[in-house]
Design an enzyme around this catalytic site. Structure first.
Site, PDB file in Angstrom:
ATOM      1  N   VAL A 100       1.063  -1.006   0.190  1.00  0.00           N
ATOM      2  CA  VAL A 100       0.012  -0.043   0.056  1.00  0.00           C
ATOM      3  C   VAL A 100       0.790   0.948  -0.022  1.00  0.00           C
ATOM      4  O   VAL A 100       1.694   1.668   0.906  1.00  0.00           O
ATOM      5  CB  VAL A 100      -0.781   0.155   1.335  1.00  0.00           C
ATOM      6  CG1 VAL A 100      -1.693   1.052   1.487  1.00  0.00           C
ATOM      7  CG2 VAL A 100      -2.025  -1.272   1.497  1.00  0.00           C
ATOM      8  N   CYS A 101       0.511   2.591  -1.310  1.00  0.00           N
ATOM      9  CA  CYS A 101       1.476   3.757  -0.747  1.00  0.00           C
ATOM     10  C   CYS A 101       2.552   3.019  -0.543  1.00  0.00           C
ATOM     11  O   CYS A 101       2.865   2.602  -1.479  1.00  0.00           O
ATOM     12  CB  CYS A 101       0.653   4.133   0.670  1.00  0.00           C
ATOM     13  SG  CYS A 101       1.730   6.281   0.481  1.00  0.00           S
ATOM     14  N   THR A 102       3.914   3.971  -0.422  1.00  0.00           N
ATOM     15  CA  THR A 102       4.866   4.343  -0.513  1.00  0.00           C
ATOM     16  C   THR A 102       5.003   2.550  -0.264  1.00  0.00           C
ATOM     17  O   THR A 102       6.990   2.301   0.384  1.00  0.00           O
ATOM     18  CB  THR A 102       5.281   5.289  -0.100  1.00  0.00           C
ATOM     19  OG1 THR A 102       5.759   5.050   1.769  1.00  0.00           O
ATOM     20  CG2 THR A 102       5.492   6.279  -1.068  1.00  0.00           C
ATOM     21  N   THR A 120       2.285   3.393  -6.096  1.00  0.00           N
ATOM     22  CA  THR A 120       2.887   3.675  -4.974  1.00  0.00           C
ATOM     23  C   THR A 120       1.785   4.852  -5.148  1.00  0.00           C
ATOM     24  O   THR A 120       0.566   5.739  -5.921  1.00  0.00           O
ATOM     25  CB  THR A 120       4.287   4.055  -4.615  1.00  0.00           C
ATOM     26  OG1 THR A 120       4.172   4.108  -3.784  1.00  0.00           O
ATOM     27  CG2 THR A 120       4.561   5.263  -5.971  1.00  0.00           C
ATOM     28  N   ALA A 150      -2.478   2.498  -4.467  1.00  0.00           N
ATOM     29  CA  ALA A 150      -1.978   3.617  -4.903  1.00  0.00           C
ATOM     30  C   ALA A 150      -1.931   4.227  -3.235  1.00  0.00           C
ATOM     31  O   ALA A 150      -1.754   3.568  -1.890  1.00  0.00           O
ATOM     32  CB  ALA A 150      -3.161   4.839  -5.432  1.00  0.00           C
TER      33      ALA A 150
END
Lengths: 210, 210
Positions: A100-102, A120, A150
Site C-alpha cells: 500500500v502506498c510507499t 504507490t 496507490a
C-alpha cells in the site's frame, strides 16, 4: 492461510489498518502483525502505539504479505534493512505479495518490481521508477502475484481485490457490506488528476517540506 | 483545537483509524486518544493492541469528540458506564460531537440523539431508534453540532466533512489528496440498497450469529 502485515516504526496507520479491517474477515485466515522487533512501535505521527508480538523471524512463510507505507520508506528503501531482506525471502513462497502506498518502495528495494508496472502514493512515482518499475496511475496494479496499491486509503480497495481473488466476489462483497464501504467523499480531490491545481501544488509543497 | 478519539476494549479498528488518519493532518489540532483506563486495549478481533495514555478524566473539555463503533456498543449502550457519562459531560462544551458506526449508540445512550436524525451501521438502525433517533440512510448525518456517520469506513467521509466545516473546503481537499482518497471499490455492494439481496441476507445472518 496466513496473512502477514509487516510493520515498522513510523508506518502510516491507515495504510495498515484499511487492509487489516478487510482481511480480518477472510474466512479461515490468520492475520499476523509482525515487525523486525517485538514490542511497541509507533506510527509516523508518534500518536499511535501498537504492540507487536511477532518478529519477521517468527513469520518465515506467510501466504500473503501486506506492506504499508510511510514517509520513512524512502530512507528504508535506500538503506535496506531486515524488512527488505524478509520481503525478498518470503516472496519466494507467497501466494500474494502486496503493498500500500510507499510500501511499494520496499518491494522495489527487495528487487521485486524491476520491469513491472506498479503504483504507490502519487508523490513517490520517481522513487518507484528508480527501482525499475513503471509507475502506473491506477488504484490497484496487479502483475502476477504482486499487487501494489496507490496512496494510504487505497489499501481498502487492494484488500477487497485480494479477497475476491482468493475467495471469489461474493466473499469480497459480503465484507464490503459488513464494513459499509460505500464511499462518498464530500469532494472529488483524491487524485492529482482530479484535485484543483492549487491544491495539488499546496500538497506537493507540504510533502517536499515534510 | 483538541480532538479526542474515545476508545474502549473491543472497538472496531477502522472506525477509529479512518478519522484519525484525516484529523491528524488538521492544522493546529491536538489529537488525543483516550479511554476509561490508561494502558493497553485491544480491538474487537483481539489482534490489535493499542497503548492509550490518557483517561477520560484527563480530557475534560475536548473541542471535538469522535466515538467509534464496535459490536460491544450494544451492550455498552444498555448498561451505560464511564464512557457514556463522559460523552454526556463533554458534549456540553464541544464544538462538534461525532460518531462512526455503532458509536452512535453511545451518543444515544448519553441522551444526545433523542428526536434527531442520525445514522449508524445499517445493521443497528433498530437499536439507534430505541434512543429516540430517526435512523437515516445517509453516509454522514448532521444535526447541529452532532455528526453521525454510517458503518466502519464512513468515518473517513465524516472526518473530511468535519475538516471542511472547521477549516474550509481547501484544507479538506488537501488532506483528501494527501491520503489519496479516490476510492474505487472493486464492487458496488457497500450498502444494503446496493448489494445483491443474497449478500445482504448472508451478512445479516453472520451479524445476528456473531
Amino acid at each position: 492461510v496466513q496473512i502477514a502485515i509487516a510493520l515498522y516504526p513510523e508506518f502510516t496507520a491507515l495504510d495498515a489498518m484499511g487492509p487489516y479491517q478487510v482481511l480480518v474477515h477472510v474466512p479461515g485466515a490468520e492475520i499476523v502483525l509482525c515487525a523486525e522487533k517485538a514490542g511497541e512501535l509507533s506510527d509516523e505521527n508518534g500518536l499511535l502505539h501498537l504492540r507487536v508480538d511477532r518478529t519477521f523471524d517468527d513469520v518465515p512463510s506467510p501466504d500473503v504479505i501486506v506492506v504499508p507505507g510511510g514517509t520513512v520508506t524512502r530512507r528504508m528503501a535506500r538503506e535496506p534493512g531486515r524488512i527488505v531482506e524478509w520481503i525478498r525471502d518470503v516472496h519466494a513462497g507467497t501466494t500474494y505479495t502486496t503493498s500500500v502506498c510507499t510500501g511499494a518502495l520496499l518491494l522495489g528495494a527487495a528487487g521485486l518490481l524491476d520491469g513491472l508496472d506498479a503504483t504507490t502514493h502519487w508523490g513517490a512515482y520517481d522513487e518507484l521508477a528508480s527501482f525499475g518499475a513503471r509507475p502506473t496511475e491506477q488504484r490497484v496494479v496487479r502483475q502476477g502475484k504482486i499487487f501494489t496499491a496507490a496512496g494510504v486509503s487505497a489499501g481498502i480497495d487492494l484488500a477487497l481485490t485480494l479477497v475476491a481473488e482468493m475467495h471469489g466476489p461474493e466473499v469480497a462483497q459480503a465484507i464490503q457490506l459488513g464494513i459499509e464501504y460505500d464511499p462518498q467523499p464530500p469532494f472529488d480531490s483524491g487524485a492529482p488528476s482530479k484535485a484543483p491545481a492549487e491544491i495539488v501544488e499546496l500538497v506537493r509543497g507540504l510533502m517536499a517540506a515534510g
